[in-house]
Design an enzyme around this catalytic site. Structure first.
Site: not given
Length: 459
Positions: A103, A106, A301
């Site tokens: 993640s 991102k 997230s």
């Protein structure tokens, strides 16, 4: 009460340090306020704005990197980079080896989107009235991508549920009665993101549909199917199953709410239709500002919201309205910002899909841009504060670093990663990135990364 609060580089206390109603609001030096009036309580000690020019002790940084890489729990597939505010790498280990980022991907999407989109704007969800040739009336629910709608009244105190369907139903019913309409059918228009809503391989890491649902023009609570509502819709750690028909679900809920307002609603289930051109909205509700939605996405997230920001960027840039168009738009904007994207493969905008690869060099450069005023403040403001908020709330290894670490975590079955920026205890800032693939001991590797990041504050 927070132990301490660090100001992001380039930010100052607004209003001449005046406390208003027991809280203090921050603003950027260019006058831009923090997303959603972010505040701290009276009595909270503040850390002074960092000195961006204060050099990092390269030898001390190298010792921290060596210690992390020597930890047996971490294994051999590890990359690290520590960078000064001017972009100089002071210490690294295999910084140009492409690894699976989870993640932390991102952060690329956030920087790209926040540097282009109007982050003070909102996403509207509206109702429109269509009249058939037989005189029948249809209310069409149409959205701009607000996937954090609430089923109740609009809630100005939260991001999740800022725009409420009950409020929209009440206002729509009032508008219908003014036009003498008391009997309608309810349908919806979910055409905003075209036919492709799912990155190609995302289902491989989306078991039981817990981590992703397709981007949609509208959704309630991100599609989370909860048994009971949360006391605080912005704060949660659970992963309920996600609906895969979020727009249809939203329209069904709205249909019930509209009927509760005294409008007779036909029994037919809502269907996907196209909104007729040149129609004035009956009523509308607005999401939180995009900056606040981005903070929600980063701190939770949220994979769907990350993909949403990629798709909004793609639409803005006029590229393909597809998952591939979204990643194309992100990479193109990073190139414009001067971020080195060599070795980057984006299987999606969130890092959930298998196949993504990037280097810690790229990740650290993204964080270095987050230290620069005026590029994309929402991408920096939304990061989790280690030990305080977001997915990093349990990742603080040293209480003395509380409030000094703004980070994005990454976790998959064989990945633990972290990237962010640090306000150093003695002044100055640092940007960093760590990616560990295939650790010998996942729990031990996470602990080692936590210790490394907290120690950066002492450089």
């Amino acid at each position: 009460m927070l132990a301490s609060v660090a100001l992001a580089a380039g930010y100052v206390v607004a209003d001449g340090n005046d406390w208003v109603d027991g809280a203090l609001t921050f603003a950027a030096v260019d006058g831009t306020t923090f997303a959603d009036a972010r505040t701290v309580r009276a009595g909270t000690p503040l850390v002074a704005p960092a000195d961006r020019d204060k050099a990092i002790d390269a030898a001390a940084a190298a010792k921290l990197v060596d210690r992390l890489c020597a930890d047996k729990a971490v294994g051999k597939d590890v990359s690290v980079a520590v960078m000064q505010a001017d972009g100089t790498v002071v210490s690294s280990h295999q910084p140009d080896t492409a690894r699976e980022p989870a993640s932390t991907m991102k952060t690329l999407t956030s920087l790209a989107a926040a540097s282009v989109l109007d982050m003070g704007s909102t996403l509207e969800t509206r109702t429109l009235l269509a009249t058939g040739s037989d005189g029948s009336s249809t209310v069409i629910l149409s959205g701009e991508g607000d996937m954090l709608l609430g089923a109740g009244a609009s809630d100005a105190a939260h991001v999740n549920g800022r725009a409420g369907l009950a409020t929209l139903a009440q206002d729509t019913a009032q508008a219908l009665r003014k036009q003498g309409v008391t009997k309608v059918t309810v349908d919806y228009d979910d055409s905003l993101f075209g036919d492709e809503r799912y990155p190609a391989r995302i289902s491989e890491n989306n078991g039981d549909q817990l981590y992703y649902t397709g981007v949609s023009s509208m959704a309630i609570d991100g599609g989370r199917q909860r048994v009971r509502p949360l006391d605080d819709p912005d704060t949660f750690e659970d992963y309920p199953q996600l609906s895969q028909t979020t727009a249809q679900d939203t329209a069904a809920t709205f249909r019930t709410l509209l009927a509760a307002q005294g409008i007779t609603v036909q029994a037919a289930a809502p269907e996907q239709v196209a909104v007729p051109e040149h129609r004035t909205a009956l009523a509308s509700v607005s999401s939180a500002p995009l900056s606040a939605v981005m903070a929600f996405m980063l701190q939770h997230s949220d994979n769907t919201l990350a993909e949403l920001f990629g798709r909004l960027l793609a639409l803005h840039e006029g590229v393909a309205n597809s998952p591939q168009g979204a990643t194309q738009a992100v990479l193109a904007q990073l190139d414009k910002l001067g971020v080195d994207t060599d070795g980057v493969t984006m299987a999606d905008c969130s890092g959930l899909s298998p196949g993504s690869r990037l280097t810690v060099s790229t990740l650290a450069q993204v964080q270095q841009r987050n230290l620069e005023i005026g590029i994309a403040p929402a991408a920096a403001e939304g990061l989790s504060m280690a030990g305080l908020v977001g997915t990093a709330a349990t990742r603080l290894a040293d209480a003395d670093a509380s409030g000094l670490l703004r980070v994005k975590t990454g976790s998959l079955g064989t990945v633990t990663s972290m990237a962010g920026n640090v306000s150093r205890e003695g002044g100055g800032v640092a940007a960093f990135a760590v990616i560990v693939n295939n650790p010998s001991d996942m729990a031990g590797a996470r602990t080692a990364v936590n210790r490394f990041v907290a120690a950066l504050a002492r450089l």
